[in-house]
Write an enzyme that holds these catalytic residues in place. Structure first.
Site, mmCIF file in Angstrom:
data_model
loop_
_atom_site.group_PDB
_atom_site.id
_atom_site.type_symbol
_atom_site.label_atom_id
_atom_site.label_comp_id
_atom_site.label_asym_id
_atom_site.label_seq_id
_atom_site.Cartn_x
_atom_site.Cartn_y
_atom_site.Cartn_z
ATOM 1 N N CYS A 170 0.838 -1.201 0.000
ATOM 2 C CA CYS A 170 0.000 0.000 0.000
ATOM 3 C C CYS A 170 0.869 1.244 0.000
ATOM 4 O O CYS A 170 1.764 1.384 0.842
ATOM 5 C CB CYS A 170 -0.906 0.021 1.231
ATOM 6 N N TYR B 158 5.642 19.566 7.195
ATOM 7 C CA TYR B 158 5.494 18.479 8.169
ATOM 8 C C TYR B 158 4.736 18.975 9.397
ATOM 9 O O TYR B 158 3.822 18.306 9.894
ATOM 10 C CB TYR B 158 6.875 17.965 8.561
#
Length: 264
Positions: A63, A158
């Site tokens: 994934c 971030y």
């Protein structure tokens, strides 16, 4: 106390770091693990290690959490394999070590896709499954960071993503527990010596801070387990720091309740 025995946990980023360690800790306590990772070979290594000790306790699939269809597909395969999902841990993440301000080609969108959008999607998938299965309910744990509380010019994207995770998690917590029987919590560690922490240690901008604030990986896994097992926690963020170990950050709910009552 939420008993993880026999529960099915869907964990992203299971190939290394927190994801791999948490999968093993949960398996030790009797949980079944559906793990996914962009590095499927590493994910399969984690599964093999768990299954060698606890046969058929773990399945691993590929994934890329930055691709919404990938998350949906991985979740579906785990659901088909085990028949239900009781715990979702949105753990996969990447760092931001480029110079956003100086670099016009800085890939900020990927950071948002992996560190925030994937958390939102994983939470949505978990919630929609948990509220309709029998018995309903479950636990979702989202990985934030102390960067979600401390602005930093060296990694503004971030920080933005992790602040988003904090706000998203806190916004869902109490409401979902009351209406759906689902608890949503977050963890916010400082640096730990995962692959991401080791990369940060090599950066001139982060090396000194990393050296002064590193926490042991097992302590972070303890925080994950508390977020899962402590059924008094919902919409809470567990902070993990070198100075204070694990503590639950104030939510402001009490002060808000007092403020609301003053209007009556």
């Amino acid at each position: 106390m939420y008993d993880v025995r026999g529960k099915v946990a869907f964990i992203t980023g299971v190939g290394a770091g927190f994801g791999a360690e948490l999968a093993q800790r949960l398996a030790q306590k009797g949980a079944l693990i559906g793990g996914c990772d962009i590095n499927v070979e590493k994910a399969l290594e984690t599964a093999d290690k768990i299954n060698s000790l606890y046969p058929n306790a773990c399945v691993a699939v590929h994934c890329d959490v930055g691709v919404m269809e990938d998350i949906e597909g991985a979740f579906k395969r785990v659901l088909e394999h085990f028949g239900r999902v009781d715990i979702v841990v949105n753990n996969a993440g990447i760092s931001e070590f480029h110079k956003f301000i100086e670099d016009p080609d800085a890939d900020w969108k990927t950071v948002i896709d992996i560190d925030l959008n994937a958390v939102i999607k994983g939470t949505q998938l978990g919630l929609n499954q948990m509220r309709k299965q029998s018995p309903p309910g479950g636990v979702i744990v989202n990985v934030a960071s102390m960067a979600g509380f401390i602005p930093d010019v060296n990694m503004p994207i971030y920080v933005a993503a992790k602040m988003g995770v904090v706000g998203f998690t806190r916004s869902l917590g109490r409401k979902l527990l009351k209406t759906q029987g689902v608890r949503v919590n977050g963890i916010a560690p400082t640096f730990a010596m995962t692959n991401m922490g080791k990369l940060a240690l090599q950066s001139e901008d982060f090396a000194k801070h990393v050296a002064n604030s590193t926490v042991p990986v097992p302590l972070v896994i303890d925080a994950f387990m508390r977020a899962i097992e402590d059924d008094s926690l919902s919409g809470d963020i567990l902070r993990i720091t070198a100075q204070n170990g694990i503590d639950v950050l104030p939510t402001g709910r009490a002060s808000q309740k007092k403020k609301d009552s003053s209007k009556l």
